[in-house]
Scaffold this motif. Structure first.
Motif, PDB file in Angstrom:
ATOM      1  N   VAL A  33     -36.019  27.617 -20.907  1.00  0.00           N
ATOM      2  CA  VAL A  33     -35.235  26.406 -21.137  1.00  0.00           C
ATOM      3  C   VAL A  33     -34.639  26.497 -22.537  1.00  0.00           C
ATOM      4  CG1 VAL A  33     -36.617  24.966 -19.589  1.00  0.00           C
ATOM      5  CG2 VAL A  33     -37.229  25.093 -22.009  1.00  0.00           C
ATOM      6  N   ASP A  34     -33.559  25.778 -22.759  1.00  0.00           N
ATOM      7  CA  ASP A  34     -32.928  25.773 -24.071  1.00  0.00           C
ATOM      8  C   ASP A  34     -33.657  24.822 -25.014  1.00  0.00           C
ATOM      9  OD1 ASP A  34     -30.904  27.527 -23.285  1.00  0.00           O
ATOM     10  OD2 ASP A  34     -29.634  25.882 -22.558  1.00  0.00           O
ATOM     11  N   LEU A  35     -33.646  25.151 -26.304  1.00  0.00           N
ATOM     12  CA  LEU A  35     -34.078  24.195 -27.322  1.00  0.00           C
ATOM     13  C   LEU A  35     -32.956  23.174 -27.442  1.00  0.00           C
ATOM     14  CD1 LEU A  35     -36.111  23.328 -29.548  1.00  0.00           C
ATOM     15  CD2 LEU A  35     -34.800  24.771 -31.132  1.00  0.00           C
ATOM     16  N   HIS A  36     -33.210  21.969 -26.973  1.00  0.00           N
ATOM     17  CA  HIS A  36     -32.145  20.973 -26.837  1.00  0.00           C
ATOM     18  C   HIS A  36     -31.725  20.360 -28.172  1.00  0.00           C
ATOM     19  CE1 HIS A  36     -30.659  16.801 -26.019  1.00  0.00           C
ATOM     20  NE2 HIS A  36     -29.924  17.460 -25.144  1.00  0.00           N
ATOM     21  N   HIS A  37     -32.698  20.094 -29.072  1.00  0.00           N
ATOM     22  CA  HIS A  37     -32.384  19.427 -30.325  1.00  0.00           C
ATOM     23  C   HIS A  37     -33.520  19.600 -31.325  1.00  0.00           C
ATOM     24  CE1 HIS A  37     -34.820  16.421 -28.176  1.00  0.00           C
ATOM     25  NE2 HIS A  37     -35.202  16.016 -29.379  1.00  0.00           N
ATOM     26  N   ILE A  38     -33.268  19.161 -32.540  1.00  0.00           N
ATOM     27  CA  ILE A  38     -34.285  19.087 -33.593  1.00  0.00           C
ATOM     28  C   ILE A  38     -34.290  17.665 -34.135  1.00  0.00           C
ATOM     29  CG2 ILE A  38     -34.926  19.881 -35.915  1.00  0.00           C
ATOM     30  CD1 ILE A  38     -33.551  22.588 -35.127  1.00  0.00           C
TER      31      ILE A  38
END
Length: 250
Positions: free
Chosen positions: A103-108
């Motif tokens: 899965v993608d790292l969506h945000h920080i």
């Protein structure tokens, strides 16, 4: 007459030792995952990322001051160099788990005292922006609208504007300090009224009764707020009946 459809992301801080992630996950569209410094560990990170994938929930890293004793809610007098080393390791733990689960790292989203510092202190906002721009330039940051953090980051990294469902605000737009008994909103109907004003009016109602104009893309319910599951379940039901669709910000 058909209601106009609105869209909002509902996010939740997870992996912080409460153990309610499986119960919360069906009612949110993104999550902020503790990176092991204010709470959490690698095992928890992997478990929550797997849960998020199952429920199609965006996964974000939730780094903090390296201060488990105070749950990251106290400012630590450490250098930017020391903080940078810690934040890199923290974010990398979540990014590694995301890669493992495809899965993608969506945000920080920074946590606690660091989040509040970045919202108002230009040196911290610039430090965080520099770090994300260097390491994860395509990853958005969650930050309050018209905060120092959002103003510094805009044009350099993507900013997703955040507000808080279960927190009271001061008239200047800052979050009420947790030392005040009214800081956290625990009544689910009061939370809904807070949220519906944010979404439909683009305003945040301060505890004093004043209204603060704001652009809002995502709204947070803290996983450690009392009755968080009940709050989120009611939000889902009432937002749906008001033609508001909960979905991850793309």
């Amino acid at each position: 007459m058909k209601l106009e459809t609105h869209f909002i992301d509902i996010n939740c801080d997870l992996g912080e030792g409460i153990g309610n992630e499986a119960a919360l996950m069906p009612y949110i569209s993104s999550c902020n995952l503790a990176c092991g410094s204010h709470a959490g560990d690698v095992e928890t990170i992997n478990r929550v990322v797997a849960l998020a994938k199952k429920h199609n929930v965006g996964v974000g890293a939730h780094p903090s001051f390296p201060d488990r004793a105070n749950f990251g809610r106290t400012i630590m007098p450490i250098s930017f160099e020391e903080l940078g080393i810690s934040l890199r390791k923290q974010i990398d733990k979540v990014a590694k788990a995301c890669k493992q689960h495809e899965v993608d790292l969506h945000h920080i989203k920074t946590h606690g005292a660091l989040y509040n510092l970045c919202a108002g202190d230009k040196s911290y906002a610039e430090f965080i922006t520099d770090l994300i721009e260097e390491l994860y330039p395509s990853t958005p940051i969650y930050a309050p609208f018209n905060s120092t953090m959002s103003r510094v980051a805009e044009g350099r990294i993507k900013v997703i504007y955040e507000a808080f469902a279960d927190r009271n605000y001061e008239a200047d737009g800052s979050l009420m300090s947790r030392v005040k008994p009214e800081a956290v909103i625990t009544d689910k109907n009061t939370v809904f009224e807070h949220v519906i004003t944010m979404i439909k009016d683009n305003k945040i109602k301060a505890f004093s009764g004043e209204f603060i104009s704001a652009r809002i893309n995502t709204i947070c319910v803290h996983g450690d707020t009392p009755k968080a599951v009940e709050i989120l379940k009611l939000l889902n039901e009432k937002l749906n009946s008001n033609a508001i669709k909960i979905q991850t910000v793309i």
